[in-house]
Design an enzyme around this catalytic site. Structure first.
Site, PDB file in Angstrom:
ATOM      1  CB  CYS A 147      -0.956  -0.010   1.201  1.00 10.62           C
ATOM      2  SG  CYS A 147      -0.128   0.001   2.806  1.00 10.62           S
ATOM      3  N   GLY A 148       0.513   2.282   0.685  1.00 15.48           N
ATOM      4  CA  GLY A 148       1.348   3.476   0.728  1.00 15.48           C
ATOM      5  C   GLY A 148       2.524   3.351   1.678  1.00 15.48           C
TER       6      GLY A 148
END
Length: 283
Positions: free
Chosen positions: A241-242
């Protein structure tokens, strides 16, 4: 209604029924994006589920790393949990103030440390409050508790392992970010990062695994979301993800449908997007 499982996900009703169990430990693992303008600790101090301790995701991390909230060394995790009165023999329930957002990260962290008696509160603090259940603003009484840790190295992947998986196509790499970030159509919220995604990864925005009330979808709907993202569950999975927070929602969902062969890329896009020698795909 999703079935209660003290090793993955429990309902607010389950937690309310077990609230006074002597070996229950509740953790508020609320965390917000830096630009959200919210202070998770201040919100915890104002109101939390009775007996809950605050788990600071940014502090209980590897502060030697330049990357955000990387998994802490074993010794640090053990010392922090001992100080919080969390140890061997405890059933842990983790929740957050968004519904189901950052709590799965801490569930995964306990799994990484070899602890399996840990569950996420389905729907989190918002659902607890909507149901007008009891809250308090007092810190809990804490007694030290010894914790034994056996780190499960297979549950975490580093950038070299992810780069190999991207080339060899022997894993499914699933990205929990929004379609706009995945495609590179918008700039990353963290400055200095390139836009796009890891080549040969699939996009499954974490919100696709959740119901409108912030609870996790049932097994059939989770499988449908995985299918829609093109995920081949005959392969082991790496989530990303981030910065390694919402990826854990996918890990939790995979566990709920019986796919135990999964790991989390801890550096996630905060790392991959930074290095110009790593290829980036767009679209």
């Amino acid at each position: 209604m999703t079935p209660d499982d003290p090793q993955t996900l429990v309902s607010t009703g389950w937690l309310a029924a077990h609230l006074n169990d002597p070996d229950l430990r509740i953790l508020d693992a609320s965390w917000h994006m830096p630009d959200a303008g919210r202070d998770a600790k201040a919100e915890y101090d104002a109101a939390h589920i009775p007996g809950a301790r605050f788990f600071d995701i940014d502090e209980i991390s590897d502060l030697r790393s330049e990357l955000p909230h990387m998994a802490p060394p074993v010794e640090k995790f053990m010392s922090r949990m001992r100080a919080m009165g969390v140890g061997d023999g405890h059933q842990v329930v983790v929740y957050d103030s968004s519904g189901l957002f950052s709590a799965p990260r801490v569930w995964w962290l306990f799994r990484l440390m070899g602890k399996r008696d840990v569950a996420v509160l389905d729907g989190g603090f918002p659902k607890w409050q909507r149901e007008e259940r009891e809250t308090e603003d007092l810190p809990p009484m804490v007694r030290d508790r010894h914790m034994t840790v056996q780190r499960q190295a297979g549950l975490v992947k580093d950038v070299t392992q992810v780069a190999a998986a991207s080339k060899l196509l022997d894993h499914e790499i699933i990205d929990a970010r929004s379609p706009e970030r995945f495609s590179g159509a918008v700039a990353e919220p963290r400055p200095g990062l390139r836009a796009g995604h890891i080549p040969n990864s699939r996009n499954l925005p974490y919100g696709n695994l959740l119901n409108a009330d912030g609870t996790m979808k049932d097994a059939a709907a989770i499988k449908a979301a995985l299918d829609a993202a093109g995920v081949d569950l005959s392969k082991p999975v790496i989530t990303t993800c981030g910065s390694g927070i919402t990826a854990a929602i996918i890990n939790l969902a995979l566990e709920r449908v019986g796919h135990a062969n999964h790991a989390l890329y801890d550096g996630s896009w905060a790392e991959w997007g930074m290095f110009t020698d790593l290829k980036v795909a767009k679209g």
